[in-house]
Scaffold this motif. Structure first.
Motif, PDB file in Angstrom:
ATOM      1  N   VAL A  21      12.469  14.289 -36.876  1.00  0.00           N
ATOM      2  CA  VAL A  21      11.660  14.285 -35.662  1.00  0.00           C
ATOM      3  C   VAL A  21      11.970  15.565 -34.890  1.00  0.00           C
ATOM      4  CG1 VAL A  21      11.085  13.061 -33.537  1.00  0.00           C
ATOM      5  CG2 VAL A  21      11.768  11.767 -35.572  1.00  0.00           C
ATOM      6  N   TRP A  23      11.357  17.929 -31.522  1.00  0.00           N
ATOM      7  CA  TRP A  23      11.124  17.671 -30.102  1.00  0.00           C
ATOM      8  C   TRP A  23      10.870  18.983 -29.384  1.00  0.00           C
ATOM      9  CZ3 TRP A  23      11.121  12.989 -27.570  1.00  0.00           C
ATOM     10  CH2 TRP A  23      11.171  13.032 -26.179  1.00  0.00           C
ATOM     11  N   CYS A  24       9.802  19.070 -28.610  1.00  0.00           N
ATOM     12  CA  CYS A  24       9.486  20.272 -27.846  1.00  0.00           C
ATOM     13  C   CYS A  24      10.015  20.140 -26.420  1.00  0.00           C
ATOM     14  CB  CYS A  24       7.972  20.499 -27.826  1.00  0.00           C
ATOM     15  SG  CYS A  24       7.483  21.952 -26.863  1.00  0.00           S
ATOM     16  N   SER A  32       2.793  14.015 -27.023  1.00  0.00           N
ATOM     17  CA  SER A  32       4.200  13.705 -26.793  1.00  0.00           C
ATOM     18  C   SER A  32       5.117  14.909 -26.959  1.00  0.00           C
ATOM     19  CB  SER A  32       4.641  12.623 -27.777  1.00  0.00           C
ATOM     20  OG  SER A  32       4.572  13.123 -29.110  1.00  0.00           O
ATOM     21  N   THR A  34       6.097  15.861 -29.889  1.00  0.00           N
ATOM     22  CA  THR A  34       6.919  15.539 -31.043  1.00  0.00           C
ATOM     23  C   THR A  34       6.128  15.768 -32.328  1.00  0.00           C
ATOM     24  OG1 THR A  34       6.226  13.227 -31.038  1.00  0.00           O
ATOM     25  CG2 THR A  34       8.237  13.775 -29.823  1.00  0.00           C
ATOM     26  N   GLU A  35       6.856  16.050 -33.383  1.00  0.00           N
ATOM     27  CA  GLU A  35       6.289  16.094 -34.726  1.00  0.00           C
ATOM     28  C   GLU A  35       7.209  15.299 -35.640  1.00  0.00           C
ATOM     29  OE1 GLU A  35       3.437  17.151 -35.728  1.00  0.00           O
ATOM     30  OE2 GLU A  35       2.819  18.173 -33.894  1.00  0.00           O
ATOM     31  N   VAL A  36       6.617  14.569 -36.571  1.00  0.00           N
ATOM     32  CA  VAL A  36       7.373  13.714 -37.480  1.00  0.00           C
ATOM     33  C   VAL A  36       7.156  14.189 -38.908  1.00  0.00           C
ATOM     34  CG1 VAL A  36       7.602  11.365 -38.373  1.00  0.00           C
ATOM     35  CG2 VAL A  36       7.232  11.734 -35.935  1.00  0.00           C
ATOM     36  N   THR A 197       0.672   8.464 -30.980  1.00  0.00           N
ATOM     37  CA  THR A 197       1.640   8.295 -29.896  1.00  0.00           C
ATOM     38  C   THR A 197       0.992   7.613 -28.706  1.00  0.00           C
ATOM     39  OG1 THR A 197       1.134  10.478 -28.968  1.00  0.00           O
ATOM     40  CG2 THR A 197       2.914  10.371 -30.587  1.00  0.00           C
TER      41      THR A 197
END
Length: 200
Positions: A21, A23-24, A32, A34-36, A197
């Motif tokens: 995961v 997180w920016c 969000s 986020t990238e997964v 999200t």
């Protein structure tokens, strides 16, 4: 995190055993930040024990504290909006008698978690969510709660009765939006489809 060792109940897409995961550290209005990614642990040639600091941060509260992963298996119950009305009425009566709140005290634990039930919508009515690629239902993958938790739930390693006082390392300490909870969902048919999200 490697599900085979740290999160044994996490279902990975075929051919993968690692969930990453990203997180920016900036505020995102519509997303969000986020990238997964699903990966194979065997493909990781060198793990970074000290992640690099972001070159630019809008607010230090957008950057998680370094913390130790201590997963704890718990049983949680569906939130009140997913319970049949006859049972929900009995729970409301029980809440009045016990001066407790089912959703906050017994149903959905706060903090960061994998899987489980989706949390109660804290503002507005629940929004139906589905996979944007195939239209299938989505299921909770990760829940990330911003701010510190003051609910009745408490991880074993943070239990004050054991004489331990939780410090910054016991919570990622991330501010999500205006202290919202971020829910990341995955497609129920294919977990490699783009994540969905929702902020609560």
């Amino acid at each position: 995190m490697s599900p085979q060792t740290e999160i044994p109940d996490l279902v990975c897409p075929p051919g993968t055993d690692l969930l990453q995961v990203l997180w920016c550290p900036f505020h995102h209005e519509d997303d969000s930040g986020t990238e997964v990614y699903w990966r194979r642990a065997a493909d990781v040639e060198q793990a970074l024990f000290e992640p690099p600091e972001p070159p630019l941060v809008v607010d230090e509260e957008f950057v998680p504290y370094p913390c130790v992963l201590n997963p704890e298996r718990i049983t949680e119950f569906p939130p009140s909006h997913l319970i049949p009305e006859n049972l929900a009425a009995r729970i409301r009566e029980w809440e009045r008698e016990r001066h407790m709140d089912y959703d906050d005290d017994l149903s959905i634990p706060p903090g960061w978690k994998v899987g489980g039930w989706e949390p109660v919508w804290t503002f507005g009515d629940p929004i139906p969510l589905c996979c944007e690629q195939c239209g299938a239902d989505v299921e909770p993958l990760l829940m990330l709660e911003g701010g510190d938790s003051t609910h009745s739930w408490r991880a074993v390693e943070d239990n004050a009765e054991l004489g331990e006082v939780p410090g910054p390392e016991s919570h990622p300490g991330v501010r999500i939006g205006r202290d919202y909870t971020l829910q990341i969902y995955c497609c129920s048919r294919d977990r490699t489809h783009p994540r969905v999200t929702a902020m609560r």
